[in-house]
Design a protein around this motif. Structure first.
Motif, PDB file in Angstrom:
ATOM      1  N   ARG A  23       0.835  -1.212   0.000  1.00 48.90           N
ATOM      2  CA  ARG A  23       0.000   0.000   0.000  1.00 48.90           C
ATOM      3  C   ARG A  23       0.867   1.258   0.000  1.00 48.90           C
ATOM      4  O   ARG A  23       0.580   2.235  -0.699  1.00 48.90           O
ATOM      5  CB  ARG A  23      -0.931  -0.041   1.217  1.00 48.90           C
ATOM      6  N   SER A  24       1.942   1.219   0.761  1.00 50.63           N
ATOM      7  CA  SER A  24       2.860   2.357   0.811  1.00 50.63           C
ATOM      8  C   SER A  24       3.568   2.550  -0.528  1.00 50.63           C
ATOM      9  O   SER A  24       3.792   3.688  -0.966  1.00 50.63           O
ATOM     10  CB  SER A  24       3.890   2.140   1.927  1.00 50.63           C
ATOM     11  N   LYS A  27       1.071   4.246  -2.961  1.00 45.63           N
ATOM     12  CA  LYS A  27       0.866   5.655  -2.620  1.00 45.63           C
ATOM     13  C   LYS A  27       2.077   6.494  -3.000  1.00 45.63           C
ATOM     14  O   LYS A  27       1.936   7.630  -3.484  1.00 45.63           O
ATOM     15  CB  LYS A  27       0.585   5.789  -1.126  1.00 45.63           C
ATOM     16  N   GLU A  32       0.888  13.154  -5.349  1.00 41.59           N
ATOM     17  CA  GLU A  32       0.464  13.418  -3.970  1.00 41.59           C
ATOM     18  C   GLU A  32      -1.034  13.688  -3.893  1.00 41.59           C
ATOM     19  O   GLU A  32      -1.589  14.441  -4.692  1.00 41.59           O
ATOM     20  CB  GLU A  32       1.247  14.614  -3.412  1.00 41.59           C
ATOM     21  N   MET A  35      -4.277   9.352  -4.686  1.00 42.00           N
ATOM     22  CA  MET A  35      -4.594   7.929  -4.581  1.00 42.00           C
ATOM     23  C   MET A  35      -5.930   7.676  -3.896  1.00 42.00           C
ATOM     24  O   MET A  35      -6.256   8.262  -2.877  1.00 42.00           O
ATOM     25  CB  MET A  35      -3.499   7.198  -3.801  1.00 42.00           C
ATOM     26  N   GLU A  37      -8.123   3.947  -3.031  1.00 39.16           N
ATOM     27  CA  GLU A  37      -8.027   2.500  -3.131  1.00 39.16           C
ATOM     28  C   GLU A  37      -9.372   1.893  -3.505  1.00 39.16           C
ATOM     29  O   GLU A  37     -10.406   2.256  -2.944  1.00 39.16           O
ATOM     30  CB  GLU A  37      -7.526   1.895  -1.827  1.00 39.16           C
ATOM     31  N   ALA A  66      -4.831   0.616  -6.512  1.00 40.38           N
ATOM     32  CA  ALA A  66      -4.817   2.055  -6.258  1.00 40.38           C
ATOM     33  C   ALA A  66      -5.015   2.822  -7.556  1.00 40.38           C
ATOM     34  O   ALA A  66      -4.334   2.565  -8.552  1.00 40.38           O
ATOM     35  CB  ALA A  66      -3.496   2.466  -5.606  1.00 40.38           C
TER      36      ALA A  66
END
Length: 288
Positions: A23-24, A27, A32, A35, A37, A66
């Motif tokens: 997930r990180s 992103k 910025e 995102m 999900e 994402a």
């Protein structure tokens, strides 16, 4: 590219992509605050088969979908969590990836230029789901081939799981494929090869042998991937931006099968090939 050995200050300053979870990673790649999900953990779409076998399930089945923008362009990032069941593909996780790619292709047919990134950290099919996992991987492969006609589909494998099995075939179908030096790419993993053919064929404990033959640097020098980059989040993101700006390649790697088959014909299977021998074989004749 050749990856230089970073000094201590560079290591401390580097934002490791490998150390991020799925997930990180997704992103960090998208612009910025762009995102969102889809079919996330709160939707509780989990594998119905693992629980039947007394295996702990995960609320997102180990796949993060994402949607956002990258360099201002609509982008879907499909991140496989290698820490869950070795990133293996089952019915649910595979359907999430295939469905997202299919929707991206439909976007393009409707005039929305959606591109895709797949973060491969996977050992391939989930053995506990057998044919369901294989069918899911086949759907992923078909969806990649469909989407790559319109916009690039970029595969990235950073580490530490690598990319193996049927998902390595999916990676080979991508418009571009990017690895770090820590990543590995192969149809069969070292332990599988040793189990089936014996330690004389491939010693799964020999880490130097494994990375010299299947690591990111070697795969790049053998023309099986497009770029080998450092384990740095900003560098990987910048690489993706540059590749997307190049657009759809004139000829995907999978269409160059004659070159690769001719290279395989030159392999002497009576002895273990060295990394240099592999690079020399694949370099003969050059890419088409």
């Amino acid at each position: 590219m050749n990856i230089s050995t970073p000094n201590t200050d560079q290591l401390l300053a580097r934002d490791s992509f490998i150390e991020r979870n799925a997930r990180s990673r997704a992103k960090a790649l998208l612009d910025e605050n762009s995102m969102r999900e889809l079919v996330g953990p709160f939707d509780r779409l989990m594998s119905p088969w693992l629980a039947m076998q007394n295996i702990v399930v995960q609320a997102d089945d180990g796949v993060v979908v994402a949607k956002g923008t990258l360099d201002g362009v609509p982008t879907v990032v499909l991140a496989i969590e290698g820490a869950f069941q070795g990133g293996s593909m089952g019915e649910v996780g595979g359907a999430k990836i295939a469905g997202a790619l299919e929707l991206a292709a439909e976007d393009n047919r409707n005039g929305v230029p959606t591109q895709a990134v797949i973060l491969f950290e996977t050992g391939g099919v989930r053995l506990q789901e057998a044919n369901l996992g294989l069918a899911a991987i086949a759907e992923i492969q078909a969806a990649i081939v469909d989407l790559r006609r319109y916009r690039p589909v970029i595969g990235v494998s950073a580490g530490t799981v690598g990319c193996y099995g049927g998902m390595s075939i999916a990676a080979g179908l991508c418009s571009y494929l990017v690895l770090t030096g820590e990543a590995r790419l192969g149809l069969n993993g070292p332990q599988v090869i040793e189990q089936e053919a014996g330690v004389a064929e491939f010693d799964s404990r020999d880490r130097s042998l494994i990375w010299n033959l299947t690591g990111g640097v070697q795969r790049h020098q053998a023309s099986l991937v497009d770029l080998c980059v450092a384990d740095d989040t900003a560098a990987i993101r910048a690489t993706l931006v540059d590749l997307f700006r190049q657009g759809v390649p004139a000829q995907p790697r999978s269409a160059q099968y004659r070159h690769f088959l001719a290279s395989l014909d030159q392999v002497d299977t009576s002895a273990q090939a060295s990394a240099q021998q592999v690079r020399t074989i694949y370099a003969k004749g050059g890419m088409q």
